[in-house]
Design an enzyme around this catalytic site. Structure first.
Site, PDB file in Angstrom:
ATOM      1  N   HIS A  67       0.826  -1.198   0.000  1.00 12.86           N
ATOM      2  CA  HIS A  67       0.000   0.000   0.000  1.00 12.86           C
ATOM      3  C   HIS A  67       0.861   1.250   0.000  1.00 12.86           C
ATOM      4  CE1 HIS A  67       0.821  -1.177   4.188  1.00 12.86           C
ATOM      5  NE2 HIS A  67       0.921   0.117   4.402  1.00 12.86           N
ATOM      6  N   CYS A 188       2.532  -3.633  16.184  1.00 10.35           N
ATOM      7  CA  CYS A 188       3.583  -4.294  15.403  1.00 10.35           C
ATOM      8  C   CYS A 188       4.494  -3.209  14.845  1.00 10.35           C
ATOM      9  CB  CYS A 188       2.990  -5.147  14.278  1.00 10.35           C
ATOM     10  SG  CYS A 188       1.992  -4.246  13.087  1.00 10.35           S
TER      11      CYS A 188
END
Length: 656
Positions: A67, A188
């Site tokens: 992305h 994360c």
């Protein structure tokens, strides 16, 4: 905005065929352009590649979500591609990617791509959903699967919300006072897919088990669903499923479970059970300045052994490019040199050989300082780097007070890999100690700590410590090298079998890395036969799987057979990870077969007296191996043994 609203039929490719990650991204950008979402395809592609350079978007489980947010995007959009045969996408779990979604977001204040990413990540946790997408027969069917899943998920969320609201209403003030039983934080490194997948897994599991939970996400769009002071005070336990630092001071005095974000995704029931049964240690914030020192309280429940392993692997991963690059250049020097000119100067007799030997030697010389420096950096962050590098350099040089005071009269004895290892850990904890000592200094001196106090005091202390312990560690290192050099016959064969077998136990895990680190460390003392046995053991498992799929076809599904053939190339390239999907699917048959085959290859390599100066490269560095033909025989025999045993142990499969 719904997922299906962003995905046009022209932007979906079913049963795509690409050879690598670059080809996959090129194809996805082309699909995005067909959907009419890009004003500048080239600029968008560069933004996607820049994002990949920050960390792979191959999130595991056969999924990738590349992305980018850029002004090259004219309108928010999605593209999708299925890859039945899979493609290597540098995924976090090493598995090939079979399903790719690409997101294009305009460079505006609205974080459209993050909202869509979080929803996609949640849906993609469902294996049945993924399989339905991969096996969709048409673009219409593909869109229908997403539409139904999204509506179902929305209805479930609304129903859960209504049930919770009704329960709160019925319980009245008592429920409000009780708050949430469990709180959680997920994060994360990239703050996207895994963050939200862990959130969803914990929330779903808590609902199934009848517990009330609130999950804060530390994503790339910032902290969402933040935990309040009142909620923290009322909670029974906090679960931190994170692979990066989160704000911990607020949890002082509360039971806290700290673990990896992957455990939040794959082990939510276990974490919740521990939380509600009082199995979490009480967290105590240890720093004086309000934030934990780097490497200290990031994962308090983590075992000491696992912490040491993480620091070691940080050093090893940064060291390997120097070892591999330098080692292969040195090996090329010997390959291209003329031994007969001057046997004593072999590797430097011709200009070309001398060039490769000199440059390779320079690169190789950084091996131990880099190892030590990045171990220290893992423990103490950036202030530890310089201290660790110097400690490793002193260990490598073998300096002692004796040979410094009597220069030229005593010869330094390098403490080698063992000394650099010790220097890295000592340097890291020396810097942590300095940080603790300096925590009470006035704020006006804050800027002096990293630029003056830590490097000057740290380097001085690690230098003094290393010159004191170098004689002892150097003697141990020399003894170990002499013991390895004196090994003969049965001892070397057993060592080769042991190291070869270790390369197949966990394909890139701790056993594999331990054997590989031992092999690379042996290069510094001339243990070329050890490195040869290690690489032979690592090349066998993928080739064994490919051979089994070729000659025992009924042991695999058609899809698995097609994927298995790629392992010929992976094995010849010394990439063991190609076996992971097969080992995970049938560990009791695949792993023992690979261990036996790899052990046979390692033992035969020792029997044939093969030596390897390059710590990587597979078939491409065979010309630099001592006794190359015998080495190929060792690898071939090991692969045949492993493949044959696998074919015998595995049961035939039935395909519908």
């Amino acid at each position: 905005m719904r997922i299906v609203d962003l995905l046009a039929k022209d932007s979906i490719c079913l049963n795509g065929k690409v050879s690598d990650k670059k080809g996959a991204i090129d194809k996805m950008v082309s699909l995005m352009e067909k959907g009419g979402h890009l004003s500048n395809a080239g600029a968008y592609k560069q933004a996607v590649l820049k994002r990949e350079a920050e960390g792979t978007t191959g999130i595991g489980e056969g999924i990738a979500i590349p992305h980018a947010k850029t002004n090259a995007v004219s309108s928010p959009g999605l593209a999708a591609m299925t890859l039945p045969e899979g493609v290597d996408f540098d995924s976090l779990d090493g598995r090939p990617v079979r399903l790719i979604f690409m997101i294009a977001a305009p460079d505006t204040k609205d974080n459209v791509h993050l909202e869509v990413l979080s929803r996609l990540s949640v849906l993609l946790m469902n294996q049945q959903f993924r399989e339905h997408l991969i096996h969709a027969k048409s673009q219409e069917a593909f869109l229908k699967v997403i539409d139904l899943a999204e509506m179902s998920h929305q209805e479930t969320a609304e129903a859960d919300g209504a049930v919770t609201a009704e329960a709160d209403k019925s319980a009245g003030a008592g429920a409000a006072k009780a708050g949430y039983q469990i709180l959680a934080v997920t994060a994360c490194p990239t703050g996207i897919a895994h963050t939200y997948m862990a959130q969803e897994a914990l929330e779903q599991q808590a609902r199934k088990m009848g517990y009330r939970i609130k999950v804060e996400t530390n994503g790339s769009g910032g902290v969402k669903n933040a935990l309040t002071r009142e909620e923290i005070g009322a909670a029974e336990c906090i679960i931190i499923a994170a692979d990066k630092n989160v704000e911990m001071a607020r949890f002082d005095g509360k039971p806290v479970i700290q673990t990896r974000v992957a455990d939040g995704i794959h082990k939510p029931a276990e974490l919740i059970e521990r939380a509600v049964h009082g199995e979490a240690p009480v967290y105590h914030h240890r720093s004086h300045d309000g934030e934990p020192a780097h490497g200290e309280s990031r994962n308090q429940s983590e075992s000491i052994g696992h912490g040491i392993y993480k620091h070691l692997m940080n050093g090893v991963s940064h060291m390997l490019p120097f070892v591999i690059g330098g080692g292969i250049l040195i090996a090329l020097a010997f390959l291209l040199d003329d031994y007969q000119i001057d046997p004593a100067n072999f590797g430097m007799n011709t200009p070309v050989a001398a060039f490769f030997k000199t440059i390779g030697g320079q690169a190789f010389g950084f091996m131990l300082p880099i190892l030590s420096g990045y171990i220290a950096m893992s423990i103490a962050d950036r202030p530890g780097l310089a201290v660790g590098v110097v400690g490793g350099a002193v260990a490598n040089a073998g300096y002692t007070f004796g040979n410094m005071m009597h220069y030229g009269e005593t010869v330094p004895v390098s403490s080698g890999f063992l000394g650099a290892l010790l220097a890295g850990f000592l340097a890291g904890y020396i810097v942590l100690g300095l940080q603790k000592l300096c925590s009470g200094l006035p704020g006006s001196l804050e800027g002096m700590k990293p630029m003056l106090i830590y490097p000057v005091a740290g380097i001085g202390i690690i230098g003094a410590v290393m010159v004191l312990i170098n004689p002892v560690v150097g003697a141990i290192n020399t003894g170990m090298n002499q013991a390895l050099a004196s090994m003969g016959g049965t001892s070397k064969i057993l060592l080769g079998a042991l190291l070869g077998g270790m390369m197949s136990i966990d394909m890139g895990g701790p056993f594999n890395k331990a054997a590989y680190v031992f092999g690379t460390a042996s290069l510094t003392s001339g243990g070329f036969d050890i490195m040869a046995a290690v690489m032979a053991g690592g090349m066998v498992p993928p080739i064994a799987v490919a051979l089994c799929a070729t000659f025992f076809k009924n042991r695999f599904t058609r899809k698995d057979r097609q994927s298995a053939y790629v392992n010929y190339i992976m094995g010849l390239s010394f990439i063991s990870e190609g076996v992971i999907p097969y080992a995970a699917a049938d560990p009791l048959r695949v792993i023992p077969s690979c261990i036996v085959g790899s052990a046979a290859a390692g033992a035969l390599s020792m029997i044939f007296g093969c030596g390897l100066r390059a710590p990587h490269g597979g078939i491409f560095v065979i010309p630099t191996v001592t006794h190359p033909f015998q080495y190929l025989i060792a690898i071939g025999v090991g692969a045949i043994v492993g493949g044959l045993l696998m074919g015998i142990l595995k049961k035939p499969v039935r395909e519908n």
